[in-house]
Scaffold this active site. Structure first.
Site, mmCIF file in Angstrom:
data_model
loop_
_atom_site.group_PDB
_atom_site.id
_atom_site.type_symbol
_atom_site.label_atom_id
_atom_site.label_comp_id
_atom_site.label_asym_id
_atom_site.label_seq_id
_atom_site.Cartn_x
_atom_site.Cartn_y
_atom_site.Cartn_z
ATOM 1 C CG HIS A 1 -3.218 -4.104 -5.681
ATOM 2 N ND1 HIS A 1 -3.202 -4.037 -4.348
ATOM 3 C CD2 HIS A 1 -1.897 -4.005 -6.132
ATOM 4 C CE1 HIS A 1 -1.745 -3.785 -3.896
ATOM 5 N NE2 HIS A 1 -1.044 -3.989 -5.218
ATOM 6 C CG ASN B 1 4.849 -1.929 -7.199
ATOM 7 O OD1 ASN B 1 3.824 -1.965 -6.615
ATOM 8 N ND2 ASN B 1 5.560 -2.709 -7.966
ATOM 9 C CG ASP C 1 -4.900 -3.189 -1.948
ATOM 10 O OD1 ASP C 1 -4.454 -2.111 -2.247
ATOM 11 O OD2 ASP C 1 -4.306 -4.294 -1.720
ATOM 12 C CG ASN D 1 5.447 -3.453 -3.355
ATOM 13 O OD1 ASN D 1 6.264 -3.472 -2.456
ATOM 14 N ND2 ASN D 1 5.224 -4.583 -4.194
#
Length: 186
Positions: free
Chosen positions: A20, A66, A91, A112
């Protein structure tokens, strides 16, 4: 010409080498190669660098994935950078590990960070560099997968792929989106 390059990731050592955080990793690799440094500012670690007549602002949002849109919007406004000169490095589960795709726009695809950017900017019409991290995880284990470190074989391949991603970022700033897509998209 001003550009904003936003590498997405999460702050904290526990996330440093996770899938991530590939956006952070791409920008860190560029900084190491071109000798510019990040410093903590409002909502992000930031760096500025001049390259071939372009003024490039790099950010690694500290808002966590997020809420990435908040930092991107702030720095777009602060530096008066139009959305077409913003590149988000992110990613991508839908691409095999190491596959790189530059796109002029797209949906968030369940990501997100991209979802938040789309909400905050009010559009999905912004360039993004999708960095394939693969999708080798059991059903329902997506979060565990993206927050896990790369495998040892992947770590061996990562430097060359990070270099290619960095080349794509610089090409975006100097040659433009379309020419960079023509050259680099596989």
């Amino acid at each position: 010409m001003k550009y904003l390059i936003a590498g997405l990731g999460n702050i904290g050592p526990e996330y440093a080498l996770t899938r991530h955080n590939i956006g952070f990793m791409v920008l860190d690799r560029l900084a190491a190669q071109h000798d510019f440094k990040f410093s903590f500012e409002r909502l992000a670690y930031t760096a500025e660098w001049k390259h071939k007549g372009r003024h490039i602002h790099f950010i690694k949002p500290t808002t966590y994935m997020n809420l990435s849109g908040k930092a991107i919007r702030y720095y777009m406004d602060a530096h008066k950078i139009p959305v077409e000169n913003v590149l988000v490095v992110v990613d991508e589960l839908q691409l095999d590990f190491g596959t790189l795709r530059l796109k002029p726009k797209g949906s968030h695809g369940g990501h997100n960070g991209l979802r938040n950017i789309e909400e905050v900017l009010g559009t999905a019409q912004y360039p993004r560099l999708r960095f394939g991290v693969g999708n080798d995880f059991p059903r329902g284990r997506q979060v565990d997968y993206v927050l896990a470190p790369f495998s040892n074989p992947e770590m061996d391949e990562l430097p060359a792929i990070l270099d290619r991603a960095g080349d794509m970022v610089l090409s975006f700033c100097t040659l433009g989106l379309q020419q960079t897509m023509n050259i680099f998209n596989q």
